[in-house]
Design a protein around this motif. Structure first.
Motif, PDB file in Angstrom:
ATOM      1  N   MET A   1      14.878 -42.252 -22.451  1.00 42.90           N
ATOM      2  CA  MET A   1      13.693 -41.482 -22.814  1.00 42.90           C
ATOM      3  C   MET A   1      13.126 -41.926 -24.164  1.00 42.90           C
ATOM      4  O   MET A   1      11.902 -42.044 -24.329  1.00 42.90           O
ATOM      5  CB  MET A   1      14.030 -39.989 -22.842  1.00 42.90           C
ATOM      6  CG  MET A   1      14.156 -39.384 -21.455  1.00 42.90           C
ATOM      7  SD  MET A   1      14.366 -37.588 -21.488  1.00 42.90           S
ATOM      8  CE  MET A   1      16.083 -37.475 -21.939  1.00 42.90           C
TER       9      MET A   1
ATOM     10  N   VAL B   1       9.429 -43.423 -24.416  1.00 44.73           N
ATOM     11  CA  VAL B   1       8.395 -42.744 -25.197  1.00 44.73           C
ATOM     12  C   VAL B   1       7.941 -43.622 -26.360  1.00 44.73           C
ATOM     13  O   VAL B   1       6.736 -43.723 -26.656  1.00 44.73           O
ATOM     14  CB  VAL B   1       8.917 -41.381 -25.711  1.00 44.73           C
ATOM     15  CG1 VAL B   1       7.936 -40.764 -26.698  1.00 44.73           C
ATOM     16  CG2 VAL B   1       9.153 -40.436 -24.547  1.00 44.73           C
TER      17      VAL B   1
ATOM     18  N   PHE C   1       2.971 -38.710 -23.518  1.00 46.13           N
ATOM     19  CA  PHE C   1       3.577 -37.377 -23.487  1.00 46.13           C
ATOM     20  C   PHE C   1       3.211 -36.633 -22.203  1.00 46.13           C
ATOM     21  O   PHE C   1       4.015 -35.848 -21.680  1.00 46.13           O
ATOM     22  CB  PHE C   1       3.147 -36.586 -24.722  1.00 46.13           C
ATOM     23  CG  PHE C   1       3.578 -37.228 -26.012  1.00 46.13           C
ATOM     24  CD1 PHE C   1       4.926 -37.333 -26.337  1.00 46.13           C
ATOM     25  CD2 PHE C   1       2.643 -37.756 -26.883  1.00 46.13           C
ATOM     26  CE1 PHE C   1       5.326 -37.933 -27.522  1.00 46.13           C
ATOM     27  CE2 PHE C   1       3.037 -38.355 -28.069  1.00 46.13           C
ATOM     28  CZ  PHE C   1       4.378 -38.455 -28.387  1.00 46.13           C
TER      29      PHE C   1
ATOM     30  N   VAL D   1       5.649 -37.908 -19.660  1.00 48.47           N
ATOM     31  CA  VAL D   1       6.965 -37.277 -19.776  1.00 48.47           C
ATOM     32  C   VAL D   1       6.989 -35.952 -19.022  1.00 48.47           C
ATOM     33  O   VAL D   1       7.922 -35.655 -18.266  1.00 48.47           O
ATOM     34  CB  VAL D   1       7.332 -37.061 -21.264  1.00 48.47           C
ATOM     35  CG1 VAL D   1       8.605 -36.225 -21.380  1.00 48.47           C
ATOM     36  CG2 VAL D   1       7.514 -38.394 -21.964  1.00 48.47           C
TER      37      VAL D   1
ATOM     38  N   ARG E   1       6.823 -36.583 -15.158  1.00 48.90           N
ATOM     39  CA  ARG E   1       8.076 -37.103 -14.604  1.00 48.90           C
ATOM     40  C   ARG E   1       9.163 -36.030 -14.585  1.00 48.90           C
ATOM     41  O   ARG E   1       9.951 -35.953 -13.631  1.00 48.90           O
ATOM     42  CB  ARG E   1       8.543 -38.320 -15.405  1.00 48.90           C
ATOM     43  CG  ARG E   1       7.673 -39.554 -15.222  1.00 48.90           C
ATOM     44  CD  ARG E   1       7.572 -39.929 -13.755  1.00 48.90           C
ATOM     45  NE  ARG E   1       6.854 -41.161 -13.541  1.00 48.90           N
ATOM     46  CZ  ARG E   1       6.551 -41.670 -12.355  1.00 48.90           C
ATOM     47  NH1 ARG E   1       6.907 -41.023 -11.260  1.00 48.90           N
ATOM     48  NH2 ARG E   1       5.894 -42.795 -12.230  1.00 48.90           N
ATOM     49  N   THR E   2       9.212 -35.225 -15.624  1.00 44.93           N
ATOM     50  CA  THR E   2      10.207 -34.152 -15.658  1.00 44.93           C
ATOM     51  C   THR E   2       9.959 -33.159 -14.521  1.00 44.93           C
ATOM     52  O   THR E   2      10.885 -32.736 -13.824  1.00 44.93           O
ATOM     53  CB  THR E   2      10.164 -33.425 -17.010  1.00 44.93           C
ATOM     54  OG1 THR E   2      10.353 -34.376 -18.064  1.00 44.93           O
ATOM     55  CG2 THR E   2      11.241 -32.361 -17.090  1.00 44.93           C
TER      56      THR E   2
ATOM     57  N   ILE F   1      10.743 -42.287 -16.717  1.00 45.96           N
ATOM     58  CA  ILE F   1       9.891 -42.578 -17.880  1.00 45.96           C
ATOM     59  C   ILE F   1      10.025 -44.049 -18.265  1.00 45.96           C
ATOM     60  O   ILE F   1       9.031 -44.755 -18.485  1.00 45.96           O
ATOM     61  CB  ILE F   1      10.282 -41.672 -19.061  1.00 45.96           C
ATOM     62  CG1 ILE F   1       9.983 -40.212 -18.724  1.00 45.96           C
ATOM     63  CG2 ILE F   1       9.534 -42.087 -20.335  1.00 45.96           C
ATOM     64  CD1 ILE F   1      10.543 -39.221 -19.728  1.00 45.96           C
TER      65      ILE F   1
END
Length: 439
Positions: free
Chosen positions: A29, A33, A45, A48, A51-52, A298
């Motif tokens: 991660m 990022v 962001f 992120v 994907r989460t 990610i």
């Protein structure tokens, strides 16, 4: 530095980071990022969050904590001891009876739990001292336990196959159907090898004393009925519900989890402490898997955005490989990655790099996944960083060295390679059942 060069540099930096011992999920991660912010700005962001959420909304992954919980409950149900003893009585007349009973117990127990460390450790406490006490060769006994304990990675209901299916977009049901016969084939190769060695050289695996072989048939059948049959019925119910379309993998996993609790209650081995431990370990394992998925998604998204995936694809295609040499190359890479990495990292992080190339080489992703499942058996056995031998060493008598254990697993690693060669030569071993059931 161009974007593709940044992508390759990001992958190289990740390899260095895991070699230094950084947490893999959070390293993925952080790199994703960090490099994504350099290339995309604040948009990374949003990626992120997306994907989460996609991991949280993935129905296939619901079966992971349920199957893991099933495994931890069965591990604590105290049925391993009676299962091993009943199988030993049933196999008492065979060459290498103790080793054969150990392998069958490992296969059944590994299928129910899928937790390599637990199976190797428990069998190391139960069967390893028994084999040494009866005069078994230390290397053969160590190889039997380490190899048998790893079968849960391949034989359904395998968590590894669930993760591969979610990563590659392959039906978990077909993967389970495809892995059934290769798993039995590998277990059969192990058993045949032990029996042949015991028959050729009885000093490696002495027969049981006559008094222990002459057991009434009723005693044998009674032992099997109270130990082997209930666990086998639970596993067959879960697999049957999946393979015959009666339930999805997640629904079948729920049945298995409930069945394991019922089985533990019947054996009067379930209390609040064991239930609490099982829930805690399930939550920890599931959280690790999910964060790995988030991190890998990610990382792979940024890696592809930067053009790193295209660089690797171009490099492989420029090698002008045949399908066979491509398979050999990928399996060799996965074998080497098995030294520093767990199978979860291999499946979630590195296998997606190869998946886009399968279409070019006309390789079925189902076939590729089953070949990987066989190959990953070696990840737990191959020195210098082989987890199964180290698990066994942790519970083995002091006079048994890690080098003896390593020498003991080498023939079984060879048998895994034989199984891979057989599967490549005769792909119907794994492909026939899913094609027959789901044509």
């Amino acid at each position: 530095m161009t974007d593709p060069q940044l992508g390759v540099f990001m992958l190289a930096l990740f390899v260095v980071a895991i070699m230094l011992g950084f947490p893999i999920a959070f390293t993925l991660m952080a790199l994703g990022v960090g490099f994504g912010y350099m290339a995309m700005g604040d948009t990374v962001f949003q990626l992120v969050v997306q994907r989460t959420y996609s991991v949280m909304a993935n129905d296939v992954l619901i079966s992971v904590p349920l199957f893991v919980f099933m495994g931890y409950i069965i591990e604590r149900a105290n049925i391993l001891d009676r299962l091993f003893k009943s199988l030993l009585l049933a196999a008492s007349g065979l060459p290498g009876a103790l080793a054969v009973a150990t392998l069958v117990t490992c296969a059944l127990f590994a299928t129910a739990t899928g937790i390599v460390g637990a199976v190797v450790t428990l069998m190391g406490l139960l069967a390893f001292p028994a084999m040494l006490r009866y005069g078994y060769d230390e290397r053969l006994a160590a190889g039997v336990i380490c190899a048998g304990g790893c079968l849960g990675i391949l034989i359904p209901p395998s968590v590894m196959l669930i993760l591969y299916g979610a990563t590659a977009g392959v039906s978990v049901v077909k993967l389970y159907a495809g892995a059934f016969f290769p798993g039995l084939m590998l277990a059969g190769l192990y058993i045949a090898y032990v029996m042949i060695r015991a028959w050729l050289n009885p000093s490696l695996a002495p027969p049981l004393p006559k008094a222990e072989r002459n057991v009434p048939l009723g005693t044998v059948l009674g032992g099997l009925a109270t130990s082997f049959v209930p666990l086998a019925f639970l596993i067959a119910s879960v697999l049957g519900a999946i393979l015959f379309g009666l339930a999805t993998p997640s629904e079948a996993a729920a049945i298995g989890a409930l069945g394991s609790v019922f089985l533990a209650a019947v054996y009067r081995s379930l209390d609040f402490r064991k239930l609490k431990e099982s829930v805690f370990l399930t939550a920890r394992t599931s959280a690790m898997v999910c964060w790995l998925f988030v991190g890998s998604f990610i990382f792979s998204s940024i890696f592809a955005y930067l053009g790193g995936q295209a660089v690797i694809e171009k490099f492989v295609l420029d090698l002008d490989l045949t399908p066979l040499t491509f398979l050999l190359l990928t399996q060799l890479i996965i074998f080497v990655l098995g030294w520093p990495l767990e199978w979860t990292e291999i499946i979630i992080i590195f296998v997606p790099i190869f998946l886009p190339l399968l279409k070019h080489f006309d390789i079925d992703p189902l076939f590729f996944g089953l070949l990987i499942a066989l190959n990953i058996q070696t990840s737990f056995l191959s020195p210098p960083v082989a987890m199964a031998p180290f698990y066994l060493k942790g519970v083995a008598p002091a006079h048994v060295s890690i080098n003896q254990i390593f020498r003991g697993v080498m023939p079984f690693m060879g048998l895994v390679l034989v199984a891979m060669a057989l599967f490549y030569t005769f792909p119907g071993i794994g492909m026939w059942l899913p094609e027959y059931l789901y044509r």
